[in-house]
Write a protein that holds these residues in place. Structure first.
Motif, PDB file in Angstrom:
ATOM      1  N   LEU A 108       0.828  -1.203   0.000  1.00 42.79           N
ATOM      2  CA  LEU A 108       0.000   0.000   0.000  1.00 42.79           C
ATOM      3  C   LEU A 108       0.867   1.258   0.000  1.00 42.79           C
ATOM      4  O   LEU A 108       2.057   1.218   0.304  1.00 42.79           O
ATOM      5  N   ILE A 109       0.238   2.341  -0.357  1.00 47.10           N
ATOM      6  CA  ILE A 109       0.882   3.651  -0.338  1.00 47.10           C
ATOM      7  C   ILE A 109       0.081   4.569   0.565  1.00 47.10           C
ATOM      8  O   ILE A 109      -1.156   4.598   0.500  1.00 47.10           O
ATOM      9  N   VAL A 110       0.780   5.276   1.426  1.00 46.88           N
ATOM     10  CA  VAL A 110       0.187   6.300   2.284  1.00 46.88           C
ATOM     11  C   VAL A 110       0.635   7.658   1.749  1.00 46.88           C
ATOM     12  O   VAL A 110       1.827   7.866   1.488  1.00 46.88           O
TER      13      VAL A 110
ATOM     14  N   GLY B  66      10.002  -1.058   2.175  1.00 44.49           N
ATOM     15  CA  GLY B  66       9.367   0.250   2.212  1.00 44.49           C
ATOM     16  C   GLY B  66      10.158   1.272   1.437  1.00 44.49           C
ATOM     17  O   GLY B  66      11.381   1.150   1.280  1.00 44.49           O
ATOM     18  N   ILE B  67       9.457   2.261   0.912  1.00 43.34           N
ATOM     19  CA  ILE B  67      10.086   3.344   0.153  1.00 43.34           C
ATOM     20  C   ILE B  67       9.512   4.658   0.652  1.00 43.34           C
ATOM     21  O   ILE B  67       8.297   4.789   0.848  1.00 43.34           O
ATOM     22  N   ILE B  68      10.388   5.624   0.863  1.00 44.16           N
ATOM     23  CA  ILE B  68       9.984   6.946   1.316  1.00 44.16           C
ATOM     24  C   ILE B  68      10.330   7.949   0.218  1.00 44.16           C
ATOM     25  O   ILE B  68      11.488   8.058  -0.181  1.00 44.16           O
TER      26      ILE B  68
ATOM     27  N   PHE C 249       4.599   0.791   1.536  1.00 46.63           N
ATOM     28  CA  PHE C 249       4.817  -0.299   2.476  1.00 46.63           C
ATOM     29  C   PHE C 249       4.481  -1.616   1.786  1.00 46.63           C
ATOM     30  O   PHE C 249       3.382  -1.766   1.239  1.00 46.63           O
ATOM     31  N   LYS C 250       5.422  -2.534   1.827  1.00 40.30           N
ATOM     32  CA  LYS C 250       5.196  -3.849   1.216  1.00 40.30           C
ATOM     33  C   LYS C 250       4.174  -4.659   2.009  1.00 40.30           C
ATOM     34  O   LYS C 250       3.382  -5.414   1.432  1.00 40.30           O
TER      35      LYS C 250
ATOM     36  N   ILE D 253      -0.047  -5.132   6.919  1.00 33.96           N
ATOM     37  CA  ILE D 253      -0.398  -5.684   8.230  1.00 33.96           C
ATOM     38  C   ILE D 253       0.646  -5.300   9.273  1.00 33.96           C
ATOM     39  O   ILE D 253       0.317  -4.943  10.413  1.00 33.96           O
ATOM     40  N   LYS D 254       1.930  -5.359   8.888  1.00 31.11           N
ATOM     41  CA  LYS D 254       2.992  -4.943   9.817  1.00 31.11           C
ATOM     42  C   LYS D 254       2.836  -3.473  10.187  1.00 31.11           C
ATOM     43  O   LYS D 254       3.010  -3.090  11.353  1.00 31.11           O
ATOM     44  N   LEU D 255       2.516  -2.649   9.204  1.00 30.19           N
ATOM     45  CA  LEU D 255       2.295  -1.231   9.485  1.00 30.19           C
ATOM     46  C   LEU D 255       1.144  -1.059  10.465  1.00 30.19           C
ATOM     47  O   LEU D 255       1.244  -0.303  11.438  1.00 30.19           O
ATOM     48  N   ARG D 256       0.053  -1.776  10.229  1.00 34.32           N
ATOM     49  CA  ARG D 256      -1.121  -1.662  11.101  1.00 34.32           C
ATOM     50  C   ARG D 256      -0.773  -2.035  12.542  1.00 34.32           C
ATOM     51  O   ARG D 256      -1.181  -1.359  13.500  1.00 34.32           O
TER      52      ARG D 256
END
Length: 326
Positions: free
Chosen positions: A98-100, A119-121, A165-166, A169-172
């Motif tokens: 996903l992308i935020v 992840g990419i910023i 974010f690849k 679920i980890k982000l959540r």
């Protein structure tokens, strides 16, 4: 996009900042189009995290998602508790890649998103890093630190507010951990704290530089963003119902439908919304929204809202919706 847009007032008193049009399209629509352009796979869902913007705004957002071939959904952040809290409001969609993105920024980029990375910023070099969140890199181009508005110099690579974010679920889980343990930075739940925890847990984050970053947070910035968008994109939309009487258009400009311009010179870098009437005026480098009437004006670097009646000669103005001057 739940913020009040206070820096862009008076234009955000009646319209949420992400729906302010830049070169004929709402900021949030342009942002999503930019993101879709760099994605390897189809974007299936678009979640808009908003405040109490009203049903009309919500319908416009859902229409934007539909136009882009995605399923739109609305989530609410009812208190300004920070970026981590805002993202977690859409927790049921934090699953998979996903992308935020924070919807007050536009960018130009020519890379293709590498979805194999953890992840990419998105970042951009800036002159004054103290005003931004920045990243620090190691010799392998992996991000080692996320620092919010550093007092001492850390790096000149500013985070522009777009993240990949690849594993959603980890982000959540990390966002929920911040909330459950009341972990705040500068009084709010910060997304950068979640990034730090993910990094500590073994995730590698990489930077991706954009060609240009356009902040749309205040009237001057929005006018400049309008200029750059007009310069960098081809406007091939027909100008339906445009009436020109002894008028000159200096390109690039965006002109909406059913606009009447008489005895005036418009441009360069002017965007005019639908159903506007302009006469005896000279306008350059400005944003004018819908259903406004401008007479005997000589303006530049200006922003004029919807349903405005303006008769005057000021060089630089910022007028909100439903105003009458002169």
């Amino acid at each position: 996009m739940a913020g009040r847009g206070s820096r862009l007032r008076p234009h955000t008193l009646t319209v949420p900042k992400p729906l302010i049009p830049i070169a004929g399209k709402p900021i949030v629509q342009r942002l999503v189009e930019d993101i879709i352009r760099v994605c390897e796979h189809k974007v299936t869902d678009i979640a808009f995290i908003i405040g109490d913007f009203g049903i009309e705004v919500e319908q416009k957002l859902l229409e934007i998602a539909k136009k882009l071939g995605s399923k739109g959904s609305i989530y609410y952040q009812n208190e300004a508790l920070g970026t981590a809290h805002a993202v977690l409001c859409a927790k049921e969609l934090l699953d998979g890649p996903l992308i935020v993105a924070f919807a007050d920024t536009l960018f130009r980029a020519e890379f293709e998103l590498d979805e194999s990375k953890d992840g990419i910023i998105w970042v951009q070099q800036v002159k004054d890093p103290k005003e931004y969140g920045v990243i620090k890199l190691d010799q392998n181009n992996i991000i080692t630190d996320f620092v919010e508005k550093p007092i001492d110099y850390i790096s000149d690579l500013a985070i522009i507010g777009v993240y990949f974010f690849k594993d959603g679920i980890k982000l959540r889980k990390e966002l929920q951990y911040l909330i459950d343990n009341n972990i705040k930075g500068k009084g709010e739940f910060q997304l950068t704290n979640a990034l730090e925890n993910m990094k500590t847990g073994g995730a590698n984050f990489y930077p991706e530089k954009v060609i240009e970053w356009l902040d749309c947070g205040n009237p001057d910035a929005a006018v400049y963003a309008n200029q750059r968008i007009l310069e960098s994109t081809k406007n091939e939309e027909p100008r339906m119902g445009l009436i020109l009487e002894n008028a000159t258009i200096i390109e690039p400009c965006y002109i909406g439908s059913s606009v009447k311009i008489s005895n005036s010179t418009i441009g360069p870098h002017v965007s005019i919304g639908n159903n506007c009437v302009i006469s005896k005026s000279r306008i350059s480098n400005s944003l004018i929204q819908n259903n406004s009437r401008i007479v005997e004006a000589d303006i530049e670097k200006s922003m004029i809202g919807n349903q405005v009646n303006y008769n005057g000669s000021s060089k630089q103005i910022s007028i909100g919706d439903y105003s009458k001057i002169g």
